[in-house]
Design a protein around this motif. Structure first.
Motif, PDB file in Angstrom:
ATOM      1  N   LEU A 107       0.825  -1.211   0.000  1.00 17.46           N
ATOM      2  CA  LEU A 107       0.000   0.000   0.000  1.00 17.46           C
ATOM      3  C   LEU A 107       0.856   1.257   0.000  1.00 17.46           C
ATOM      4  O   LEU A 107       1.994   1.254   0.468  1.00 17.46           O
ATOM      5  CB  LEU A 107      -0.889   0.033   1.241  1.00 17.46           C
ATOM      6  CG  LEU A 107      -1.983  -1.008   1.340  1.00 17.46           C
ATOM      7  CD1 LEU A 107      -2.683  -0.913   2.693  1.00 17.46           C
ATOM      8  CD2 LEU A 107      -2.990  -0.824   0.207  1.00 17.46           C
ATOM      9  N   HIS A 108       0.285   2.323  -0.513  1.00 17.57           N
ATOM     10  CA  HIS A 108       0.832   3.674  -0.331  1.00 17.57           C
ATOM     11  C   HIS A 108      -0.350   4.540   0.066  1.00 17.57           C
ATOM     12  O   HIS A 108      -1.371   4.561  -0.623  1.00 17.57           O
ATOM     13  CB  HIS A 108       1.491   4.206  -1.600  1.00 17.57           C
ATOM     14  CG  HIS A 108       2.129   5.538  -1.369  1.00 17.57           C
ATOM     15  ND1 HIS A 108       3.410   5.660  -0.880  1.00 17.57           N
ATOM     16  CD2 HIS A 108       1.644   6.787  -1.499  1.00 17.57           C
ATOM     17  CE1 HIS A 108       3.691   6.949  -0.741  1.00 17.57           C
ATOM     18  NE2 HIS A 108       2.634   7.648  -1.118  1.00 17.57           N
ATOM     19  N   MET A 109      -0.223   5.209   1.177  1.00 14.69           N
ATOM     20  CA  MET A 109      -1.334   5.973   1.742  1.00 14.69           C
ATOM     21  C   MET A 109      -1.317   7.420   1.238  1.00 14.69           C
ATOM     22  O   MET A 109      -0.245   8.001   1.085  1.00 14.69           O
ATOM     23  CB  MET A 109      -1.242   5.979   3.270  1.00 14.69           C
ATOM     24  CG  MET A 109      -0.975   4.618   3.909  1.00 14.69           C
ATOM     25  SD  MET A 109      -2.305   3.468   3.724  1.00 14.69           S
ATOM     26  CE  MET A 109      -3.433   4.107   4.912  1.00 14.69           C
ATOM     27  N   GLU A 110      -2.500   7.979   1.029  1.00 17.95           N
ATOM     28  CA  GLU A 110      -2.617   9.418   0.754  1.00 17.95           C
ATOM     29  C   GLU A 110      -2.235  10.186   2.014  1.00 17.95           C
ATOM     30  O   GLU A 110      -1.536  11.184   1.966  1.00 17.95           O
ATOM     31  CB  GLU A 110      -4.043   9.771   0.323  1.00 17.95           C
ATOM     32  CG  GLU A 110      -4.346  11.263   0.303  1.00 17.95           C
ATOM     33  CD  GLU A 110      -3.554  12.048  -0.731  1.00 17.95           C
ATOM     34  OE1 GLU A 110      -3.254  13.222  -0.452  1.00 17.95           O
ATOM     35  OE2 GLU A 110      -3.229  11.512  -1.792  1.00 17.95           O
ATOM     36  N   PHE A 111      -2.736   9.718   3.157  1.00 13.04           N
ATOM     37  CA  PHE A 111      -2.402  10.352   4.425  1.00 13.04           C
ATOM     38  C   PHE A 111      -2.481   9.318   5.539  1.00 13.04           C
ATOM     39  O   PHE A 111      -3.171   8.302   5.422  1.00 13.04           O
ATOM     40  CB  PHE A 111      -3.307  11.551   4.742  1.00 13.04           C
ATOM     41  CG  PHE A 111      -4.759  11.194   4.935  1.00 13.04           C
ATOM     42  CD1 PHE A 111      -5.242  10.771   6.168  1.00 13.04           C
ATOM     43  CD2 PHE A 111      -5.655  11.286   3.877  1.00 13.04           C
ATOM     44  CE1 PHE A 111      -6.570  10.442   6.345  1.00 13.04           C
ATOM     45  CE2 PHE A 111      -6.987  10.967   4.039  1.00 13.04           C
ATOM     46  CZ  PHE A 111      -7.449  10.533   5.277  1.00 13.04           C
ATOM     47  N   ILE A 112      -1.757   9.602   6.590  1.00 16.52           N
ATOM     48  CA  ILE A 112      -1.869   8.877   7.847  1.00 16.52           C
ATOM     49  C   ILE A 112      -2.154   9.927   8.902  1.00 16.52           C
ATOM     50  O   ILE A 112      -1.435  10.932   8.990  1.00 16.52           O
ATOM     51  CB  ILE A 112      -0.591   8.090   8.195  1.00 16.52           C
ATOM     52  CG1 ILE A 112      -0.343   6.986   7.160  1.00 16.52           C
ATOM     53  CG2 ILE A 112      -0.679   7.511   9.609  1.00 16.52           C
ATOM     54  CD1 ILE A 112       0.976   6.251   7.335  1.00 16.52           C
ATOM     55  N   MET A 113      -3.213   9.715   9.668  1.00 21.28           N
ATOM     56  CA  MET A 113      -3.570  10.644  10.737  1.00 21.28           C
ATOM     57  C   MET A 113      -3.378   9.945  12.080  1.00 21.28           C
ATOM     58  O   MET A 113      -3.810   8.813  12.259  1.00 21.28           O
ATOM     59  CB  MET A 113      -5.025  11.094  10.611  1.00 21.28           C
ATOM     60  CG  MET A 113      -5.400  12.096  11.688  1.00 21.28           C
ATOM     61  SD  MET A 113      -7.144  12.601  11.698  1.00 21.28           S
ATOM     62  CE  MET A 113      -7.551  12.734   9.999  1.00 21.28           C
ATOM     63  N   PHE A 114      -2.719  10.643  12.980  1.00 22.06           N
ATOM     64  CA  PHE A 114      -2.534  10.128  14.331  1.00 22.06           C
ATOM     65  C   PHE A 114      -3.446  10.873  15.288  1.00 22.06           C
ATOM     66  O   PHE A 114      -3.409  12.096  15.360  1.00 22.06           O
ATOM     67  CB  PHE A 114      -1.080  10.286  14.790  1.00 22.06           C
ATOM     68  CG  PHE A 114      -0.143   9.317  14.154  1.00 22.06           C
ATOM     69  CD1 PHE A 114      -0.064   8.021  14.602  1.00 22.06           C
ATOM     70  CD2 PHE A 114       0.668   9.715  13.103  1.00 22.06           C
ATOM     71  CE1 PHE A 114       0.813   7.115  14.017  1.00 22.06           C
ATOM     72  CE2 PHE A 114       1.540   8.829  12.509  1.00 22.06           C
ATOM     73  CZ  PHE A 114       1.615   7.523  12.966  1.00 22.06           C
ATOM     74  N   ASP A 115      -4.239  10.129  16.005  1.00 19.07           N
ATOM     75  CA  ASP A 115      -5.083  10.677  17.066  1.00 19.07           C
ATOM     76  C   ASP A 115      -4.329  10.422  18.371  1.00 19.07           C
ATOM     77  O   ASP A 115      -4.774   9.682  19.238  1.00 19.07           O
ATOM     78  CB  ASP A 115      -6.437   9.964  17.059  1.00 19.07           C
ATOM     79  CG  ASP A 115      -7.481  10.705  17.868  1.00 19.07           C
ATOM     80  OD1 ASP A 115      -7.107  11.519  18.721  1.00 19.07           O
ATOM     81  OD2 ASP A 115      -8.672  10.445  17.642  1.00 19.07           O
TER      82      ASP A 115
END
Length: 178
Positions: free
Chosen positions: A18-26
């Motif tokens: 996979l290649h992600m558009e974004f990774i968000m950390f909460d």
């Protein structure tokens, strides 16, 4: 309570193909150059806070729609800040890091670090981002502006920093027990 190294997360994403558009950390303190560097091969953008995230976490209901289709990162930051500006404890920081700009920043930092060594007696002048004792998290821009004494090189750094972090927002105050 689970945890993992960011490098393990990056390897898992890479190994999945996979290649992600974004990774968000909460999660607290995840918007930093070290995390962006580890994730630069597996995501285009990192969305996270430089400081503590209040107990509510990311206000997904406020900005979730801005992440569908072509993400509107500016709107994500604005909605995050709007939410936390009226929160019971009005504290919050959010930034979107363009991971495609990480290598360019690394090259500038190599240039700065080849010319300057940080004077640890100046640590107290840096912008602190946490309430730990001793402090663990400092503002990247504050660190480099204290480190680098060459105005042209510092301007080059600041120009790259604005490319690296094209979107950000913060309430007037952030949470710290300092």
């Amino acid at each position: 309570d689970c945890q993992t190294d960011i490098s393990t997360l990056a390897d898992a994403i890479k190994n999945s193909g996979l290649h992600m558009e974004f990774i968000m950390f909460d999660d607290c303190y995840m918007s930093n150059i070290e995390v962006a560097y580890e994730l630069k091969e597996v995501t285009d953008h990192l969305i996270a806070s430089t400081c503590e995230i209040m107990a509510y976490g990311m206000p997904y209901a406020e900005f979730g729609n801005a992440l569908f289709g072509a993400p509107n990162y500016q709107k994500v930051c604005e909605k995050f800040c709007d939410f936390y500006s009226s929160y019971s404890r009005p504290c919050g920081t959010i930034a979107v890091t363009d991971c495609k700009e990480v290598d360019n920043m690394a090259n500038i930092m190599k240039e700065i670090n080849s010319q300057y060594t940080f004077d640890s007696s100046l640590t107290g002048t840096l912008q602190k981002l946490d309430g730990y004792s001793p402090v663990i998290f400092y503002d990247f821009g504050s660190y480099v502006s204290t480190l680098c004494k060459d105005d042209m090189l510092l301007a080059k750094f600041n120009q790259q920093l604005s490319k690296l972090v094209p979107y950000k927002a913060n309430t007037p105050r952030f949470w710290s027990n300092l």
